[in-house]
Design an enzyme around this catalytic site. Structure first.
Site, PDB file in Angstrom:
ATOM      1  N   LYS A  81      53.349  48.802  50.310  1.00 30.17           N
ATOM      2  CA  LYS A  81      53.214  47.432  49.800  1.00 30.17           C
ATOM      3  C   LYS A  81      54.243  46.546  50.486  1.00 30.17           C
ATOM      4  O   LYS A  81      55.366  46.975  50.755  1.00 30.17           O
ATOM      5  CB  LYS A  81      53.466  47.434  48.283  1.00 30.17           C
ATOM      6  CG  LYS A  81      52.899  46.232  47.572  1.00 30.17           C
ATOM      7  CD  LYS A  81      51.435  46.414  47.228  1.00 30.17           C
ATOM      8  CE  LYS A  81      50.895  45.155  46.570  1.00 30.17           C
ATOM      9  NZ  LYS A  81      49.481  45.283  46.200  1.00 30.17           N
ATOM     10  N   GLY A 182      44.640  35.773  32.751  1.00 26.40           N
ATOM     11  CA  GLY A 182      44.723  35.425  34.166  1.00 26.40           C
ATOM     12  C   GLY A 182      43.345  35.279  34.769  1.00 26.40           C
ATOM     13  O   GLY A 182      42.579  36.240  34.827  1.00 26.40           O
ATOM     14  N   VAL A 183      43.005  34.066  35.189  1.00 29.48           N
ATOM     15  CA  VAL A 183      41.661  33.846  35.742  1.00 29.48           C
ATOM     16  C   VAL A 183      41.748  33.382  37.200  1.00 29.48           C
ATOM     17  O   VAL A 183      41.138  32.411  37.600  1.00 29.48           O
ATOM     18  CB  VAL A 183      40.825  32.864  34.883  1.00 29.48           C
ATOM     19  CG1 VAL A 183      40.449  33.516  33.568  1.00 29.48           C
ATOM     20  CG2 VAL A 183      41.554  31.554  34.653  1.00 29.48           C
ATOM     21  N   GLY A 184      42.514  34.128  37.984  1.00 36.22           N
ATOM     22  CA  GLY A 184      42.604  33.857  39.414  1.00 36.22           C
ATOM     23  C   GLY A 184      41.477  34.556  40.135  1.00 36.22           C
ATOM     24  O   GLY A 184      40.342  34.654  39.641  1.00 36.22           O
ATOM     25  N   VAL A 186      40.833  37.725  40.791  1.00 43.06           N
ATOM     26  CA  VAL A 186      40.215  38.863  40.118  1.00 43.06           C
ATOM     27  C   VAL A 186      39.667  38.460  38.739  1.00 43.06           C
ATOM     28  O   VAL A 186      38.475  38.637  38.449  1.00 43.06           O
ATOM     29  CB  VAL A 186      41.224  40.033  39.965  1.00 43.06           C
ATOM     30  CG1 VAL A 186      40.606  41.172  39.171  1.00 43.06           C
ATOM     31  CG2 VAL A 186      41.672  40.515  41.341  1.00 43.06           C
TER      32      VAL A 186
HETATM   33  P1  NAD Z   1      45.729  35.337  41.622  1.00 39.80           P
HETATM   34  O1  NAD Z   1      47.035  34.770  42.018  1.00 39.80           O
HETATM   35  O2  NAD Z   1      44.485  34.852  42.288  1.00 39.80           O
HETATM   36  O3  NAD Z   1      45.500  35.118  40.033  1.00 39.80           O
HETATM   37  C1  NAD Z   1      46.437  35.454  39.076  1.00 39.80           C
HETATM   38  C2  NAD Z   1      46.276  34.448  37.940  1.00 39.80           C
HETATM   39  O4  NAD Z   1      47.071  34.869  36.839  1.00 39.80           O
HETATM   40  C3  NAD Z   1      46.719  33.044  38.311  1.00 39.80           C
HETATM   41  O5  NAD Z   1      45.717  32.116  37.930  1.00 39.80           O
HETATM   42  C4  NAD Z   1      48.010  32.868  37.504  1.00 39.80           C
HETATM   43  O6  NAD Z   1      48.224  31.508  37.122  1.00 39.80           O
HETATM   44  C5  NAD Z   1      47.721  33.731  36.299  1.00 39.80           C
HETATM   45  N1  NAD Z   1      48.896  34.199  35.560  1.00 39.80           N
HETATM   46  C6  NAD Z   1      50.108  34.589  36.014  1.00 39.80           C
HETATM   47  N2  NAD Z   1      50.901  34.969  34.998  1.00 39.80           N
HETATM   48  C7  NAD Z   1      50.159  34.845  33.862  1.00 39.80           C
HETATM   49  C8  NAD Z   1      50.404  35.090  32.504  1.00 39.80           C
HETATM   50  N3  NAD Z   1      51.584  35.566  32.072  1.00 39.80           N
HETATM   51  N4  NAD Z   1      49.427  34.824  31.603  1.00 39.80           N
HETATM   52  C9  NAD Z   1      48.233  34.361  32.009  1.00 39.80           C
HETATM   53  N5  NAD Z   1      47.938  34.095  33.303  1.00 39.80           N
HETATM   54  C10 NAD Z   1      48.891  34.342  34.216  1.00 39.80           C
HETATM   55  O7  NAD Z   1      45.889  36.926  41.749  1.00 39.80           O
HETATM   56  P2  NAD Z   1      44.733  38.026  41.777  1.00 39.80           P
HETATM   57  O8  NAD Z   1      44.467  38.366  43.190  1.00 39.80           O
HETATM   58  O9  NAD Z   1      43.640  37.612  40.876  1.00 39.80           O
HETATM   59  O10 NAD Z   1      45.503  39.275  41.157  1.00 39.80           O
HETATM   60  C11 NAD Z   1      45.654  39.437  39.753  1.00 39.80           C
HETATM   61  C12 NAD Z   1      46.198  40.817  39.468  1.00 39.80           C
HETATM   62  O11 NAD Z   1      45.304  41.803  39.977  1.00 39.80           O
HETATM   63  C13 NAD Z   1      47.547  41.141  40.094  1.00 39.80           C
HETATM   64  O12 NAD Z   1      48.257  42.026  39.246  1.00 39.80           O
HETATM   65  C14 NAD Z   1      47.178  41.862  41.369  1.00 39.80           C
HETATM   66  O13 NAD Z   1      48.222  42.683  41.832  1.00 39.80           O
HETATM   67  C15 NAD Z   1      46.006  42.668  40.877  1.00 39.80           C
HETATM   68  N6  NAD Z   1      45.095  43.105  41.918  1.00 39.80           N
HETATM   69  C16 NAD Z   1      44.502  42.207  42.729  1.00 39.80           C
HETATM   70  C17 NAD Z   1      43.615  42.655  43.691  1.00 39.80           C
HETATM   71  C18 NAD Z   1      42.872  41.706  44.579  1.00 39.80           C
HETATM   72  O14 NAD Z   1      41.948  42.163  45.261  1.00 39.80           O
HETATM   73  N7  NAD Z   1      43.171  40.418  44.601  1.00 39.80           N
HETATM   74  C19 NAD Z   1      43.367  44.026  43.837  1.00 39.80           C
HETATM   75  C20 NAD Z   1      43.983  44.928  42.966  1.00 39.80           C
HETATM   76  C21 NAD Z   1      44.860  44.451  42.007  1.00 39.80           C
END
Ligand code: NAD
Length: 349
Positions: A81, A182-184, A186
């Site tokens: 990582k 968290g609605v990013g 994923v």
């Molecule tokens: P992202 O940055 O697109 O979305 C994360 C969202 O979570 C953001 O909208 C942020 O504002 C919100 N957030 C942060 N802290 C918060 C809290 N305390 N309460 C509510 N919302 C909160 O990130 P992502 O790519 O969607 O990743 C999300 C998680 O999934 C992470 O833990 C990441 O490591 C994991 N993940 C992602 C992937 C991928 O393909 N993107 C793969 C495996 C794991």
């Protein structure tokens, strides 16, 4: 000062590399946990940490998680990582990303990067200027690769369906109440897939406007970010940051299932037992969220197309079922069973 080898999250990592580039302000860590199964693959996080030791801990934990994730997904990749430390003076310029690419390149292919929180596919393009050990690059339709978020969301959606089949005896998400933290990339994708199947959604994000706008689009409700884990629901789906399940938050859960995409959801391994004691069905994070790495690993390896990615993601539910079945038999936590399976696969069992 505690030596790096004595840090609680140091797990005989093969290498932990520290980089600093004065010209661009880059401060970065690349942690390689294991290359037993192949080059260490795992995304890079661009994040503002409270202090540098927190960043080291994150790199150690996340890289170990990638070893487990890649092994359990059946990929010929080890686990690593990248972490790039953000602060008010550090801007993610193309020059900074090129410097990070040089850092990756100095490891000669032992580490392969992709997107994680705070990194986009365009950032991967910038990194590619200085290294070829990068995936998650924009790709054409039908090809494996590109932003891993949608693939992760698909796997999490299928994993949630496996959990509601096992835990609630339901074959569809229709009418199932899911609370998403968290609605990013994923969480937003998971929300859309669940909404299309008729699930009843409650959304929360620290970026409240983001949650509101998706809720309007999907006909969902929202709650404050600090209330989402206590929502009464069928499924809690953590899709934000890690370490959100601890003694207090587990005691306050009002849902029989926890299944979401965030990495490192359990604050400590003991949290797995706490979930089991409360009778909560837990989908080990690195098993359910492997869709994205499956996508970018096949891109990097040049193996297969989008259809191959989808068919490998479709295997996630049966991996979860195997873990839950063994956990039910032994009375152990699902996370303990998954860790044992993964350790065996990486030659440390
Ligand atoms: P992202 O940055 O697109 O979305 C994360 C969202 O979570 C953001 O909208 C942020 O504002 C919100 N957030 C942060 N802290 C918060 C809290 N305390 N309460 C509510 N919302 C909160 O990130 P992502 O790519 O969607 O990743 C999300 C998680 O999934 C992470 O833990 C990441 O490591 C994991 N993940 C992602 C992937 C991928 O393909 N993107 C793969 C495996 C794991």
């Amino acid at each position: 000062m505690m030596s790096p080898w004595d840090l609680p999250d140091f797990d005989t990592h093969e290498g932990v590399h520290f980089f600093r580039d004065e010209a661009t302000g880059l401060t970065a860590i690349i942690a390689i946990h294991s290359t037993h199964l192949g080059p260490a693959a795992g995304g890079t996080r661009f994040w503002r940490y409270a202090d540098k030791s927190e960043a080291v801990t994150d790199a150690l934990r996340l890289s170990r998680g990638m070893s487990f994730k890649n092994a359990m997904a059946g990929l010929p990749m080890g686990g690593g990582k990248g972490v790039v430390l953000a602060d008010e003076t550090v801007v993610k310029t193309p020059e900074l990303l090129a410097a990070f690419g040089r850092a990756i390149d100095s490891l000669g292919g032992r580490y392969i990067t992709a997107e994680d929180v705070g990194m986009s596919d365009q950032d991967m393009v910038a990194i590619q200027r200085t290294t070829r050990h990068v995936s998650g690059l924009p790709v054409g339709e039908g090809a494996a690769g590109g932003n891993p978020g949608p693939s992760t969301a698909t796997g999490v959606f299928l994993g949630i369906k496996a959990a509601i089949a096992r835990g609630l005896g339901k074959r569809s998400a229709q009418g199932v109440r899911v609370a998403i933290q968290g609605v990013g990339s994923v969480g937003g994708g998971v929300a859309r897939l669940l909404a299309a199947e008729g699930a009843i959604l409650t959304l929360a994000d620290v970026d409240a406007a983001r949650a509101e706008s998706l809720a309007r689009e999907l006909g969902a409700e929202t709650v404050a970010a600090d209330a989402i884990l206590r929502v009464e629901a069928d499924v809690i789906s953590p899709c934000a940051l890690g370490a959100i399940l601890d003694a207090d938050s587990i005691a306050a859960l009002r849902a029989p299932i926890v299944a979401g995409g965030a990495n490192n959801q359990l604050k400590t391994p003991a949290e797995g037992d706490r979930l089991t004691e409360r009778g909560i069905l837990y989908a080990p994070d690195y098993v359910i969220n492997a869709g994205g790495i499956i996508n970018v690993a096949l891109e990097y390896l040049g193996q297969g197309d989008r259809a191959e990615v989808e068919s490998r993601i479709a295997l996630i539910p049966e991996r979860l079922e195997a873990i839950w079945a063994e956990a039910a038999e032994t009375g152990e936590a699902a996370s303990t069973v998954a860790d044992r399976m993964a350790m065996r696969l990486i030659g440390r069992g």
